[in-house]
Motif scaffolding. Structure first.
Motif, PDB file in Angstrom:
ATOM      1  N   ASN A 160       0.899  -1.236  -0.066  1.00  0.00           N
ATOM      2  CA  ASN A 160      -0.180   0.052  -0.142  1.00  0.00           C
ATOM      3  C   ASN A 160       0.877   1.264   0.137  1.00  0.00           C
ATOM      4  O   ASN A 160       0.625   2.356   0.720  1.00  0.00           O
ATOM      5  N   THR A 161       1.900   1.126  -0.658  1.00  0.00           N
ATOM      6  CA  THR A 161       2.909   2.507  -0.840  1.00  0.00           C
ATOM      7  C   THR A 161       2.026   3.607  -1.445  1.00  0.00           C
ATOM      8  O   THR A 161       1.437   3.552  -2.566  1.00  0.00           O
ATOM      9  N   ALA A 162       2.223   4.785  -0.822  1.00  0.00           N
ATOM     10  CA  ALA A 162       1.728   6.012  -1.660  1.00  0.00           C
ATOM     11  C   ALA A 162       3.170   6.598  -2.376  1.00  0.00           C
ATOM     12  O   ALA A 162       4.238   6.787  -1.900  1.00  0.00           O
ATOM     13  N   ILE A 163       2.759   7.144  -3.569  1.00  0.00           N
ATOM     14  CA  ILE A 163       3.786   7.612  -4.303  1.00  0.00           C
ATOM     15  C   ILE A 163       3.178   9.217  -4.762  1.00  0.00           C
ATOM     16  O   ILE A 163       2.050   9.337  -4.921  1.00  0.00           O
ATOM     17  N   THR A 164       4.161   9.975  -4.104  1.00  0.00           N
ATOM     18  CA  THR A 164       3.619  11.284  -3.945  1.00  0.00           C
ATOM     19  C   THR A 164       4.683  12.243  -5.139  1.00  0.00           C
ATOM     20  O   THR A 164       5.889  12.541  -4.453  1.00  0.00           O
ATOM     21  N   PRO A 165       4.475  12.603  -6.161  1.00  0.00           N
ATOM     22  CA  PRO A 165       5.452  13.497  -7.093  1.00  0.00           C
ATOM     23  C   PRO A 165       5.217  14.951  -6.793  1.00  0.00           C
ATOM     24  O   PRO A 165       4.171  15.514  -6.324  1.00  0.00           O
ATOM     25  N   PHE A 166       6.308  15.536  -6.736  1.00  0.00           N
ATOM     26  CA  PHE A 166       6.333  17.096  -6.341  1.00  0.00           C
ATOM     27  C   PHE A 166       6.737  17.580  -7.735  1.00  0.00           C
ATOM     28  O   PHE A 166       7.872  17.330  -8.382  1.00  0.00           O
ATOM     29  N   MET A 167       5.942  18.634  -8.305  1.00  0.00           N
ATOM     30  CA  MET A 167       6.097  19.258  -9.551  1.00  0.00           C
ATOM     31  C   MET A 167       6.075  20.712  -9.492  1.00  0.00           C
ATOM     32  O   MET A 167       5.445  21.238  -8.602  1.00  0.00           O
ATOM     33  N   CYS A 168       6.696  21.454 -10.497  1.00  0.00           N
ATOM     34  CA  CYS A 168       6.487  23.055 -10.555  1.00  0.00           C
ATOM     35  C   CYS A 168       6.202  22.994 -12.130  1.00  0.00           C
ATOM     36  O   CYS A 168       6.189  22.212 -12.923  1.00  0.00           O
ATOM     37  N   THR A 169       5.978  24.281 -12.361  1.00  0.00           N
ATOM     38  CA  THR A 169       5.451  24.725 -13.775  1.00  0.00           C
ATOM     39  C   THR A 169       6.885  25.137 -14.439  1.00  0.00           C
ATOM     40  O   THR A 169       7.760  25.420 -13.883  1.00  0.00           O
ATOM     41  N   GLY A 170       6.841  24.737 -15.697  1.00  0.00           N
ATOM     42  CA  GLY A 170       8.252  25.339 -16.549  1.00  0.00           C
ATOM     43  C   GLY A 170       7.580  25.546 -18.058  1.00  0.00           C
ATOM     44  O   GLY A 170       6.358  25.461 -18.113  1.00  0.00           O
ATOM     45  N   PRO A 171       8.349  25.956 -18.822  1.00  0.00           N
ATOM     46  CA  PRO A 171       8.134  26.403 -20.132  1.00  0.00           C
ATOM     47  C   PRO A 171       7.215  25.417 -20.837  1.00  0.00           C
ATOM     48  O   PRO A 171       6.384  25.683 -21.639  1.00  0.00           O
ATOM     49  N   GLY A 172       7.478  23.979 -20.821  1.00  0.00           N
ATOM     50  CA  GLY A 172       6.961  23.024 -21.498  1.00  0.00           C
ATOM     51  C   GLY A 172       5.665  22.381 -20.589  1.00  0.00           C
ATOM     52  O   GLY A 172       5.317  21.364 -21.057  1.00  0.00           O
ATOM     53  N   GLY A 173       5.313  22.805 -19.496  1.00  0.00           N
ATOM     54  CA  GLY A 173       4.310  22.308 -18.635  1.00  0.00           C
ATOM     55  C   GLY A 173       4.888  22.069 -17.366  1.00  0.00           C
ATOM     56  O   GLY A 173       5.640  22.357 -16.695  1.00  0.00           O
ATOM     57  N   ALA A 174       4.390  20.808 -16.801  1.00  0.00           N
ATOM     58  CA  ALA A 174       4.682  20.258 -15.356  1.00  0.00           C
ATOM     59  C   ALA A 174       6.188  19.710 -15.403  1.00  0.00           C
ATOM     60  O   ALA A 174       6.438  19.075 -16.242  1.00  0.00           O
ATOM     61  N   VAL A 175       6.920  19.925 -14.445  1.00  0.00           N
ATOM     62  CA  VAL A 175       8.440  19.610 -14.332  1.00  0.00           C
ATOM     63  C   VAL A 175       8.358  18.975 -13.012  1.00  0.00           C
ATOM     64  O   VAL A 175       8.202  19.415 -12.014  1.00  0.00           O
ATOM     65  N   PRO A 176       8.861  17.659 -12.924  1.00  0.00           N
ATOM     66  CA  PRO A 176       9.140  16.833 -11.744  1.00  0.00           C
ATOM     67  C   PRO A 176      10.418  17.351 -10.852  1.00  0.00           C
ATOM     68  O   PRO A 176      11.482  17.780 -11.344  1.00  0.00           O
ATOM     69  N   LEU A 177      10.023  17.596  -9.657  1.00  0.00           N
ATOM     70  CA  LEU A 177      11.157  17.924  -8.740  1.00  0.00           C
ATOM     71  C   LEU A 177      11.648  16.839  -7.852  1.00  0.00           C
ATOM     72  O   LEU A 177      13.019  16.634  -7.504  1.00  0.00           O
ATOM     73  N   ALA A 178      10.795  15.734  -7.599  1.00  0.00           N
ATOM     74  CA  ALA A 178      11.086  14.547  -6.837  1.00  0.00           C
ATOM     75  C   ALA A 178       9.965  13.724  -6.613  1.00  0.00           C
ATOM     76  O   ALA A 178       8.937  14.190  -6.942  1.00  0.00           O
ATOM     77  N   ILE A 179      10.273  12.624  -6.277  1.00  0.00           N
ATOM     78  CA  ILE A 179       9.327  11.698  -5.930  1.00  0.00           C
ATOM     79  C   ILE A 179       9.213  11.318  -4.540  1.00  0.00           C
ATOM     80  O   ILE A 179      10.558  10.720  -4.099  1.00  0.00           O
ATOM     81  N   LEU A 180       8.162  11.090  -3.737  1.00  0.00           N
ATOM     82  CA  LEU A 180       8.400  10.579  -2.430  1.00  0.00           C
ATOM     83  C   LEU A 180       7.493   9.400  -2.410  1.00  0.00           C
ATOM     84  O   LEU A 180       6.432   9.307  -2.898  1.00  0.00           O
ATOM     85  N   LEU A 181       8.045   8.266  -1.638  1.00  0.00           N
ATOM     86  CA  LEU A 181       7.453   7.029  -1.423  1.00  0.00           C
ATOM     87  C   LEU A 181       7.162   6.637  -0.154  1.00  0.00           C
ATOM     88  O   LEU A 181       8.299   6.733   0.734  1.00  0.00           O
ATOM     89  N   THR A 182       6.033   6.695   0.310  1.00  0.00           N
ATOM     90  CA  THR A 182       6.039   6.328   1.885  1.00  0.00           C
ATOM     91  C   THR A 182       5.027   5.175   2.075  1.00  0.00           C
ATOM     92  O   THR A 182       3.975   4.830   1.109  1.00  0.00           O
ATOM     93  N   SER A 183       5.147   4.699   3.281  1.00  0.00           N
ATOM     94  CA  SER A 183       4.228   3.426   3.718  1.00  0.00           C
ATOM     95  C   SER A 183       2.909   3.990   3.891  1.00  0.00           C
ATOM     96  O   SER A 183       1.747   3.003   3.886  1.00  0.00           O
ATOM     97  N   SER A 184       2.547   5.078   4.028  1.00  0.00           N
ATOM     98  CA  SER A 184       1.071   5.540   4.310  1.00  0.00           C
ATOM     99  C   SER A 184       1.265   7.071   4.169  1.00  0.00           C
ATOM    100  O   SER A 184       2.169   7.767   3.937  1.00  0.00           O
ATOM    101  N   GLN A 185       0.058   7.798   4.204  1.00  0.00           N
ATOM    102  CA  GLN A 185      -0.245   9.219   3.968  1.00  0.00           C
ATOM    103  C   GLN A 185      -0.713   9.952   5.331  1.00  0.00           C
ATOM    104  O   GLN A 185      -1.056  11.084   5.198  1.00  0.00           O
ATOM    105  N   ASP A 186      -0.532   9.110   6.336  1.00  0.00           N
ATOM    106  CA  ASP A 186      -0.712   9.673   7.667  1.00  0.00           C
ATOM    107  C   ASP A 186       0.329  10.856   8.104  1.00  0.00           C
ATOM    108  O   ASP A 186       1.390  10.858   7.639  1.00  0.00           O
ATOM    109  N   GLU A 187      -0.126  11.709   8.953  1.00  0.00           N
ATOM    110  CA  GLU A 187       0.717  12.929   9.367  1.00  0.00           C
ATOM    111  C   GLU A 187       2.017  12.490   9.907  1.00  0.00           C
ATOM    112  O   GLU A 187       3.063  12.978   9.741  1.00  0.00           O
TER     113      GLU A 187
END
Length: 94
Positions: free
Chosen positions: A61-88
Motif C-alpha cells: 500500500n505504498t503511496a507515491i507523491t510526485p512534487f512538480m513545478c511549472t516550466g516552459p513546457g508544462g509540469a516539471v518533476p522535482l522529486a518523488i516521495l514513496l511512503t508506507s502511508s499518508q498519515d501525518e
C-alpha cells in the motif's frame, strides 16, 4: 525492498535516494539528474510546488507523491516521495 533500493542506488550513482525506515513505516525520496537540474534552473521550483498523491500501488500500500513545478513546457518533476502511508506521522517523520 531496501536491498533493492540500495542496489539501484549503487547502479545509478547520479540519482539521489534517501530513505528512512522506522517501526513499520518508511519514507523514500528520489531525485534524478533531470529533477536536480530543474531545482537549479527554474525559479518556479522554489516558489510554487504542486503535490499529488497516489496510494495503494503495490502489496505494501505504498503511496507515491510526485512534487512538480511549472516550466516552459508544462509540469516539471522535482522529486518523488514513496511512503508506507499518508498519515501525518509518516509524512512529518520522513
Amino acid at each position: 525492498m531496501f536491498e533493492a533500493i540500495q542496489k539501484y542506488a549503487q547502479a545509478n550513482p547520479e540519482v539521489v535516494i534517501n530513505y528512512q525506515h522506522y517501526q513499520n513505516s518508511f519514507c523514500v525520496v528520489l531525485i534524478t539528474p533531470f529533477m536536480f537540474r530543474a531545482h537549479k534552473a527554474l525559479k518556479e521550483a522554489g516558489e510554487v510546488v504542486f503535490v499529488d498523491a497516489t496510494s495503494c500501488v503495490d502489496q505494501l500500500n505504498t503511496a507515491i507523491t510526485p512534487f512538480m513545478c511549472t516550466g516552459p513546457g508544462g509540469a516539471v518533476p522535482l522529486a518523488i516521495l514513496l511512503t508506507s502511508s499518508q498519515d501525518e506521522a509518516t509524512l512529518t517523520k520522513g
